[in-house]
Design a protein around this motif. Structure first.
Motif, short mmCIF file in Angstrom:
data_model
loop_
_atom_site.label_atom_id
_atom_site.label_comp_id
_atom_site.label_asym_id
_atom_site.label_seq_id
_atom_site.Cartn_x
_atom_site.Cartn_y
_atom_site.Cartn_z
N ALA A 163 -32.41 -11.79 16.50
CA ALA A 163 -32.69 -12.86 15.54
C ALA A 163 -31.51 -13.83 15.50
O ALA A 163 -30.37 -13.46 15.79
CB ALA A 163 -32.92 -12.27 14.16
N GLY A 164 -31.78 -15.07 15.16
CA GLY A 164 -30.70 -16.05 15.04
C GLY A 164 -30.18 -16.49 16.40
O GLY A 164 -30.93 -16.84 17.29
N GLN A 165 -28.86 -16.42 16.54
CA GLN A 165 -28.20 -16.80 17.79
C GLN A 165 -27.35 -15.64 18.29
O GLN A 165 -26.93 -14.79 17.51
CB GLN A 165 -27.28 -18.00 17.56
CG GLN A 165 -27.98 -19.25 17.12
CD GLN A 165 -27.00 -20.39 16.91
OE1 GLN A 165 -25.79 -20.23 17.02
NE2 GLN A 165 -27.53 -21.56 16.60
N GLY A 166 -27.08 -15.66 19.58
CA GLY A 166 -26.24 -14.60 20.12
C GLY A 166 -26.09 -14.69 21.62
O GLY A 166 -26.57 -15.62 22.26
N PRO A 167 -25.45 -13.68 22.18
CA PRO A 167 -25.12 -13.67 23.60
C PRO A 167 -26.25 -13.16 24.48
O PRO A 167 -26.96 -12.23 24.11
CB PRO A 167 -23.93 -12.71 23.65
CG PRO A 167 -24.19 -11.75 22.54
CD PRO A 167 -24.88 -12.54 21.46
N VAL A 168 -26.38 -13.78 25.64
CA VAL A 168 -27.32 -13.34 26.67
C VAL A 168 -26.59 -13.40 28.00
O VAL A 168 -25.97 -14.42 28.33
CB VAL A 168 -28.58 -14.24 26.72
CG1 VAL A 168 -29.46 -13.88 27.90
CG2 VAL A 168 -29.35 -14.16 25.41
N VAL A 169 -26.64 -12.33 28.76
CA VAL A 169 -26.03 -12.32 30.09
C VAL A 169 -26.97 -13.05 31.06
O VAL A 169 -28.15 -12.74 31.16
CB VAL A 169 -25.78 -10.88 30.58
CG1 VAL A 169 -25.36 -10.85 32.04
CG2 VAL A 169 -24.72 -10.23 29.70
#
Length: 140
Positions: A57-63
């Protein structure tokens, strides 16, 4: 043989983990795919320590890209030290770097690798600017 990391990298975290019996393949050494799990575990542990708990949810890291250089075989049992470094904070992404050593053989690198991490707004499925606090963690 030691794969050198970029000079401008910054150490941020050491993660200790045990090689599990199930990490090995039929040849008796850690399966090549498991090294990515070791790097992932170190990355998530570091992110949790920075106040970001990876979630959907929201924002965050993605490889968006990752690699691993296999330098020496690792067999069960072993206790590993996964050293994590960061560098190259850009508008929406940064680089992570890893060195995997055995705890009882400090300085002897068994594998090294890296991953490009993109900061994403999950609902919009779009890259967004790194938050200031994350940029600060990467830039030091």
């Amino acid at each position: 043989m030691k794969i050198l990391l970029p000079d401008h990298k910054r150490w941020v975290h050491d993660s200790l983990m045990d090689v599990r019996w199930g990490d090995m393949d039929s040849l008796g050494h850690v399966n090549n795919t498991v090294y990515f799990r070791y790097m992932e575990s170190a990355r998530v542990e570091w992110l949790r320590s920075t106040r970001d708990t990876p979630h959907g949810a929201g924002q965050g890291p993605v490889v968006v890209n990752c690699f691993c250089n296999y330098l020496r075989q690792i067999e069960y049992p072993a206790r590993l030290v996964v050293k994590m470094y960061v560098s190259d904070a850009a508008r929406t992404a940064f680089e992570t770097w890893y060195q995997i050593e055995k705890q009882d053989a400090p300085g002897e690198v068994y594998a090294s690798g890296g991953a490009t991490v993109l900061w994403v707004d999950f609902a919009r499925q779009k890259a967004v600017d790194l938050p200031a606090w994350m940029r600060g963690m990467v830039e030091g």
